[in-house]
Design a protein around this motif. Structure first.
Motif, PDB file in Angstrom:
ATOM      1  N   LEU B 481       0.831  -1.205   0.000  1.00 42.32           N
ATOM      2  CA  LEU B 481       0.000   0.000   0.000  1.00 42.32           C
ATOM      3  C   LEU B 481       0.867   1.258   0.000  1.00 42.32           C
ATOM      4  O   LEU B 481       0.503   2.276  -0.590  1.00 42.32           O
ATOM      5  CB  LEU B 481      -0.899   0.022   1.232  1.00 42.32           C
ATOM      6  N   ALA B 482       2.024   1.176   0.699  1.00 40.95           N
ATOM      7  CA  ALA B 482       2.855   2.362   0.919  1.00 40.95           C
ATOM      8  C   ALA B 482       3.161   3.084  -0.386  1.00 40.95           C
ATOM      9  O   ALA B 482       3.594   2.473  -1.362  1.00 40.95           O
ATOM     10  CB  ALA B 482       4.159   1.947   1.600  1.00 40.95           C
ATOM     11  N   ASP B 483       2.920   4.381  -0.391  1.00 42.66           N
ATOM     12  CA  ASP B 483       3.178   5.188  -1.576  1.00 42.66           C
ATOM     13  C   ASP B 483       4.009   6.398  -1.158  1.00 42.66           C
ATOM     14  O   ASP B 483       3.502   7.340  -0.563  1.00 42.66           O
ATOM     15  CB  ASP B 483       1.848   5.621  -2.195  1.00 42.66           C
ATOM     16  N   ASP B 484       5.306   6.341  -1.477  1.00 40.89           N
ATOM     17  CA  ASP B 484       6.204   7.405  -1.044  1.00 40.89           C
ATOM     18  C   ASP B 484       5.970   8.711  -1.782  1.00 40.89           C
ATOM     19  O   ASP B 484       6.473   9.754  -1.377  1.00 40.89           O
ATOM     20  CB  ASP B 484       7.669   6.964  -1.222  1.00 40.89           C
ATOM     21  N   VAL B 486       3.155  10.213  -2.096  1.00 40.97           N
ATOM     22  CA  VAL B 486       2.122  11.048  -1.473  1.00 40.97           C
ATOM     23  C   VAL B 486       2.830  12.064  -0.581  1.00 40.97           C
ATOM     24  O   VAL B 486       3.600  11.681   0.286  1.00 40.97           O
ATOM     25  CB  VAL B 486       1.153  10.212  -0.614  1.00 40.97           C
ATOM     26  N   PRO B 487       2.597  13.348  -0.812  1.00 44.38           N
ATOM     27  CA  PRO B 487       3.324  14.332  -0.002  1.00 44.38           C
ATOM     28  C   PRO B 487       2.895  14.265   1.461  1.00 44.38           C
ATOM     29  O   PRO B 487       1.710  14.162   1.760  1.00 44.38           O
ATOM     30  CB  PRO B 487       2.930  15.675  -0.627  1.00 44.38           C
ATOM     31  N   ASP B 488       3.877  14.296   2.348  1.00 51.06           N
ATOM     32  CA  ASP B 488       3.595  14.371   3.777  1.00 51.06           C
ATOM     33  C   ASP B 488       4.069  15.739   4.228  1.00 51.06           C
ATOM     34  O   ASP B 488       5.265  15.995   4.311  1.00 51.06           O
ATOM     35  CB  ASP B 488       4.351  13.260   4.511  1.00 51.06           C
ATOM     36  N   GLN B 489       3.114  16.620   4.514  1.00 49.86           N
ATOM     37  CA  GLN B 489       3.513  17.974   4.887  1.00 49.86           C
ATOM     38  C   GLN B 489       4.030  18.026   6.307  1.00 49.86           C
ATOM     39  O   GLN B 489       4.216  19.084   6.863  1.00 49.86           O
ATOM     40  CB  GLN B 489       2.327  18.928   4.758  1.00 49.86           C
ATOM     41  N   GLY B 490       4.205  16.863   6.899  1.00 49.64           N
ATOM     42  CA  GLY B 490       4.646  16.858   8.281  1.00 49.64           C
ATOM     43  C   GLY B 490       3.515  17.333   9.163  1.00 49.64           C
ATOM     44  O   GLY B 490       2.357  17.332   8.758  1.00 49.64           O
ATOM     45  N   LEU B 491       3.859  17.761  10.335  1.00 47.51           N
ATOM     46  CA  LEU B 491       2.802  18.111  11.269  1.00 47.51           C
ATOM     47  C   LEU B 491       2.231  19.493  11.019  1.00 47.51           C
ATOM     48  O   LEU B 491       1.241  19.861  11.583  1.00 47.51           O
ATOM     49  CB  LEU B 491       3.330  17.990  12.699  1.00 47.51           C
ATOM     50  N   PHE B 492       2.879  20.259  10.173  1.00 45.07           N
ATOM     51  CA  PHE B 492       2.361  21.591   9.904  1.00 45.07           C
ATOM     52  C   PHE B 492       1.692  21.623   8.549  1.00 45.07           C
ATOM     53  O   PHE B 492       2.285  21.244   7.559  1.00 45.07           O
ATOM     54  CB  PHE B 492       3.481  22.619   9.939  1.00 45.07           C
ATOM     55  N   VAL B 493       0.477  22.073   8.540  1.00 47.88           N
ATOM     56  CA  VAL B 493      -0.218  22.258   7.281  1.00 47.88           C
ATOM     57  C   VAL B 493      -0.123  23.746   6.979  1.00 47.88           C
ATOM     58  O   VAL B 493      -0.624  24.558   7.736  1.00 47.88           O
ATOM     59  CB  VAL B 493      -1.686  21.826   7.411  1.00 47.88           C
ATOM     60  N   GLY B 495      -0.793  27.356   5.899  1.00 46.64           N
ATOM     61  CA  GLY B 495      -2.111  28.009   5.823  1.00 46.64           C
ATOM     62  C   GLY B 495      -2.004  29.319   5.081  1.00 46.64           C
ATOM     63  O   GLY B 495      -0.952  29.757   4.699  1.00 46.64           O
TER      64      GLY B 495
END
Ligand SMILES: Cc1cc2nc3c(=O)[nH]c(=O)nc-3n(C[C@H](O)[C@H](O)[C@H](O)COP(=O)(O)OP(=O)(O)OC[C@H]3O[C@@H](n4cnc5c(N)ncnc54)[C@H](O)[C@@H]3O)c2cc1C
Ligand SMILES: Cc1cc2nc3c(=O)[nH]c(=O)nc-3n(C[C@H](O)[C@H](O)[C@H](O)COP(=O)(O)OP(=O)(O)OC[C@H]3O[C@@H](n4cnc5c(N)ncnc54)[C@H](O)[C@@H]3O)c2cc1C
Lengths: 410, 495
Positions: B481-484, B486-493, B495
């Protein structure tokens, strides 16, 4: 298992009460408990079943370590005083959880496993080191692990992770039973808890001569109250809006992956300082993996739906941190609705503009909900020894000017 | 791609062939190793084993369907499971591949078939208790006959077929139990009246009956298994007479030594993908429970999604073939490959045959209508949810606290295990609906007047289905399933 009985939740709704709580999540149930044992007359109204929203759909982890979202970006010196306050609350929450099963005489599935927060880059490790100093100073026991020390302590972590902090008091409890246990004990102590009673609006009375300041209009009638607590979680802003209050809160769907059970691979709860990951292997061997990946909003009562990319993105971070998870199969996913504040601080207290109207919403609400409930109850019964900080006021402007940064836990 | 078909049984294969013949670009996937679905997969001691000719016939039909689909240009892929369906986009996982593929099509046909109806009773988790489908799989895979003294308990036209087939494999069938009533003249008259156009079905039923008689397998009507006994595996089977609702009549219990109990109370449609797609459902216990709503061209209420075969209500292979063709013709017309008039014309004979089958099915209902008593066999110690080991007593205790299906699930963990409620949900919802009383739920058609589907409210659907539909509908490894990307914005989105 300690659960309230069906007939206790289905009785008539009283027509008059000192306190009325709207919302039967962990916040509402815990507050009802602390108020009732303090002898306060309290009615809790829940629109559906108890504990079916955030409080029953969260990952159940205790997050006692300072998270990156608690930093304003203004530097450690600027943040230090506030962070120390936060740490004191967090370590009090830790002691409270240690004692909660005894207090409620119920099995809440509390597991103190310790918790790791990992770093992938030197910059992230630097943040861990700094935050650990503040935690020490504030009285929360944590330590920094790197190199061979980390490898030995946590051989399941990817070898190229540069370091981690470890907090021995972290762990998890069972979110499926915690709020109901509070509700059952609240009822024992005299609280009236009613389910399937949606509250339509809270009407302010001009004439308080009878002592009541509000009429709570609900699906089965009206209820006069001296004080009202809005503990409606992600729906709290909707309820408050009619009273002209704009709460600094928004609703967000959060994603969780669940795997098949496996032989014990890891004990501690694992999170990441810079990426969206919380993961743990629960007592029955399944891995619960989340960390703040979004789910798609749907109008209540439909459940939020799953974003495919949240499942696959979250899986990628999990595999990155614990490579042995690669062949573990995901069997289910779910989404819960989270009430987030812009600054991630709790929204707790009385509104100056509407005396008697309290808001009680805590973003890391599983970890901090019981503690905040006991503090708010003390404040409402005028027996407080610790005040709920003014920064938590529902009337506040967000700490982060402009709300430019938003964070999500999991 | 024009049409994406999930399921390579009679329904999916006939649809793929028909659609491709009209020029649609078709891809069909099936998670199994071979095509043909339940009935047409590979030769061997399958469903009809009286003689090699019959085995050959089903096999030949399967081969013919596959050939026809391939010749018409459809692409068929085995070992590929569909994990999720949203709109007309499906997430597919092919065995041995390290990643998931997203397939977008203009139309999707879901034809996933059915699985054994799970019926909990004391002892149902003992080794030696097998479902009819499970027994068949076992026999097929290993050519090993399950046990040496076998009791069959179940109901339905196929319930006759199983013992006859097992007998044929050399299994010593000591007793066959049919929960429905002994056929009477009035039943037979109805069945014969509906038999026109259904000669083959009638002939099969009669031949199964004849085989049992010939083999001296005692067949007893209006009796059901109430318990399997044994230490580490089945040693004896206790059965009893049941009334018209299949409720046990006290004092009629009999005990029989046996080492295997084969249970076949019919099948339930696979609904996960259709529920994920957000389709509307009705309820009809005799069709297997939750039944997706379809129109005259097998289109569901979800835009672009059709359904056919046992997955839309268990009616058997001939009906599945017809429905698959209707679905294909509907899609071909919708997509402009053929005119509506042409679709109507081609559909006419298919509809005629389907109507005849349906008449026959309804004529049989008085004999085989599922009785409510089937969900009242468990005793307090019976493990209802096998994955999480939840007993009936535990469920009943929690139902003192709540009658909400989600809440019951979260307090007991029933339905949260590997099978995701496939085995326990029907029992849990039966317990819930019994407690709520008939006024608060539309009584599922557990009655002889069945055949009339009940429309469901959201809440009823939730109670009967139990779980909120969630992907993946099949377990899938994290590494796959893992899809590298996909962006991970970390804990901060930002704004
Ligand atoms: C997926 C997910 C994972 C999480 N993981 C963690 C974690 O690991 N650790 C942690 O500390 N926190 C976690 N959280 C956060 C935590 O779950 C919440 O902060 C906490 O449960 C909030 O509790 P609550 O009672 O305020 O809200 P809720 O539990 O949402 O309760 C609000 C209640 O109010 C009711 N209501 C709303 N409107 C009305 C009305 N008009 N009338 C009557 N009733 C009404 C709702 O039906 C609901 O029952 C997670 C959250 C999510 C969604
Ligand atoms: C155990 C059993 C025994 C039977 N015995 C007889 C008999 O003796 N005589 C008779 O006439 N009828 C019998 N039937 C009924 C007959 O098999 C069915 O009516 C017929 O096969 C229905 O066809 P179908 O195409 O709808 O489904 P199926 O033939 O079941 O085909 C569905 C296919 O979809 C695939 N699939 C399902 N979900 C997914 C997914 N998510 N991803 C990928 N692929 C998927 C499955 O692997 C399967 O191959 C039996 C049925 C069963 C279950």
């Amino acid at each position: 298992m300690l659960l309230p009985r069906r007939q206790d939740l289905a009785g008539d709704v009283p027509t008059d009460s000192d306190v009325v709580i709207v919302g039967g999540g962990l916040a509402g149930c815990a507050l009802a408990y602390f108020l009732a044992v303090a002898g306060v007359e309290v009615v809790l109204l829940e629109r559906a079943e108890l504990n079916r929203e955030a409080s029953g759909t969260n990952a159940g982890s205790f997050h006692f370590q300072i998270a990156i979202h608690q930093l304003t970006g203004a530097g450690w010196d600027a943040d230090r005083a506030r962070l120390l306050d936060d740490v004191r609350f967090l370590s009090r929450a830790a002691s409270m959880w240690m004692d909660l099963e005894r207090e409620l005489r119920a099995d809440l599935g509390v597991h103190v496993t310790g918790g790791l927060m990992v770093a992938e880059t030197p910059e992230q490790l630097d943040i861990l080191v700094q935050k650990q100093r503040v935690e020490r100073e504030g009285g929360l026991e944590t330590e920094v692990l790197t190199g061979a020390g980390l490898r030995t302590f946590a051989p399941y972590l990817a070898e190229d992770l540069v370091g981690a902090t470890y907090c021995p008091s972290e762990g998890y409890a069972n979110p499926l039973v915690t709020a109901p246990a509070f509700a059952a004990r609240a009822i024992e102590a005299g609280a009236a808890v009613r389910t399937h009673v949606p509250v339509w609006e809270v009407e302010r009375l001009e004439d308080h001569s009878g002592g009541s300041r509000f009429v709570v209009r609900h699906a089965r009638g009206a209820l006069r109250a001296r004080r009202v607590v809005n503990a409606a979680g992600a729906w709290a802003p909707d309820l408050a809006r009619a009273n002209g209050l704009k709460l600094p809160l928004h609703a967000e769907g959060l994603h969780v992956n669940v795997t098949e059970p496996r032989a014990r691979l890891l004990h501690p709860v694992v999170q990441h300082i810079g990426r969206r990951l919380t993961l743990k292997q629960s007592a029955n061997g399944t891995f619960i993996i989340g960390g703040g990946w979004p789910a798609r909003a749907e109008p209540w009562p439909a459940r939020y739906s799953i974003r495919w990319t949240s499942m696959t993105g979250n899986a990628a971070v999990a595999r990155r941190v614990v490579p042995a998870l690669a062949d573990v199969r995901v069997i289910h996913t779910w989404a819960g609705v989270w009430a987030g504040s812009e600054d991630l601080l709790p929204v707790v207290g009385e509104s100056a503009r509407l005396p008697g109207y309290f808001t009680f919403v805590v973003p890391t609400g599983f970890t901090l909900g019981p503690l905040m409930a006991s503090l708010l109850a003390e404040q409402m019964t005028l027996s407080a020894t610790t005040r709920v900080p003014l920064e938590y006021s529902p009337d506040r402007a967000p700490v982060f000017a402009g709300g430019a940064r938003r964070a999500v836990p999991g | 791609m024009d049409l994406f078909v999930v399921g390579g049984g009679p329904a999916g294969l006939s649809a793929a062939g028909e659609a491709a013949r009209h020029g649609l670009r078709v891809v069909l996937v099936d998670e199994r190793v071979t095509l043909g679905g339940q009935i047409y997969r590979q030769p061997g001691p399958g469903f009809v084993v009286r003689d090699a000719r019959r085995v050959g016939r089903d096999y030949q039909r399967g081969v013919a369907l596959v050939d026809a689909a391939l010749r018409a240009g459809a692409e068929l892929r085995c070992r590929t499971s569909v994990l999720s369906l949203r709109g007309t986009t499906a997430a597919c996982l092919t065995e041995g591949r390290g990643h998931v593929t997203l397939i977008r099509a203009r139309r999707v046909l879901v034809a996933p078939g059915a699985s054994d109806r799970p019926v909990p009773f004391p002892g149902w988790t003992l080794p030696g208790v097998v479902t009819a489908g499970g027994a068949q799989a076992l026999v097929k895979a290993s050519r090993v006959a399950p046990g040496s003294r076998l009791v069959f308990a179940g109901s339905g036209p196929l319930a006759l077929a199983f013992p006859a087939q097992l007998r044929h494999l050399g299994v010593h069938v000591v007793l066959a139990l049919e929960a429905g009533p002994m056929p009477r003249v009035r039943h037979l008259a109805r069945i014969l009246a509906a038999g026109w156009g259904n000669a083959a079905l009638l002939r099969d039923a009669l031949s199964y009956r004849a085989q049992l008689v010939e083999a001296r397998v005692p067949l007893r009507y209006a009796r059901a298994v109430v318990r399997a006994e044994g230490e580490d595996r089945v040693e004896a089977v206790v059965h009893a007479a049941v009334d018209a609702d299949w409720r046990v009549i006290p004092g009629t219990e009999e005990r029989l030594d046996a080492d295997t109990l084969c249970v076949g109370y019919g099948f339930v449609p696979s609904t996960e993908l259709l529920r994920l797609a957000g389709c509307r459902f009705t309820y009809d216990e005799d069709l297997g429970g939750l039944v997706v709503e379809v129109d005259a061209w097998q289109r569901t209420s979800a835009e672009g999604v059709s359904a056919a075969g046992d997955g839309t209500g268990v009616r058997g292979a001939p009906a599945a073939l017809g429905q698959g063709r209707l679905a294909a013709l509907g899609a071909a017309a919708d997509l402009g490959a053929i005119t509506q008039a042409r679709a109507d014309e081609l559909a006419r004979p298919v509809r005629r045959r389907l109507a005849a089958k349906e008449r026959f099915r309804r004529a049989l209902l008085p004999l085989y209508a599922v009785g409510a008593g089937i969900y009242e066999l468990a005793s307090p110690e019976t493990v209802v949810c096998r994955c999480e080991e939840v007993t009936l007593a535990r469920l009943e205790e929690v139902m003192e606290a709540t009658l909400d299906v989600d809440a019951v699930k979260s307090y007991t963990r029933a339905g949260m295990g590997l099978c995701q409620g496939r085995n326990c949900q029907r029992q849990v919802s039966a317990l819930l609906t019994r407690r709520r009383g008939p006024s608060t739920y539309a009584a599922p058609s557990l009655s002889v007047t069945a055949g009339s589907a009940v429309a469901l409210s959201e809440e009823q659907l939730a109670t009967l289905a139990g779980t909120t539909p969630r992907p993946p509908v099949r377990p899938a490894p994290i590494g796959v399933l893992a899809d590298d990307s996909v962006p991970d914005q970390g804990l901060f989105v930002g704004g």
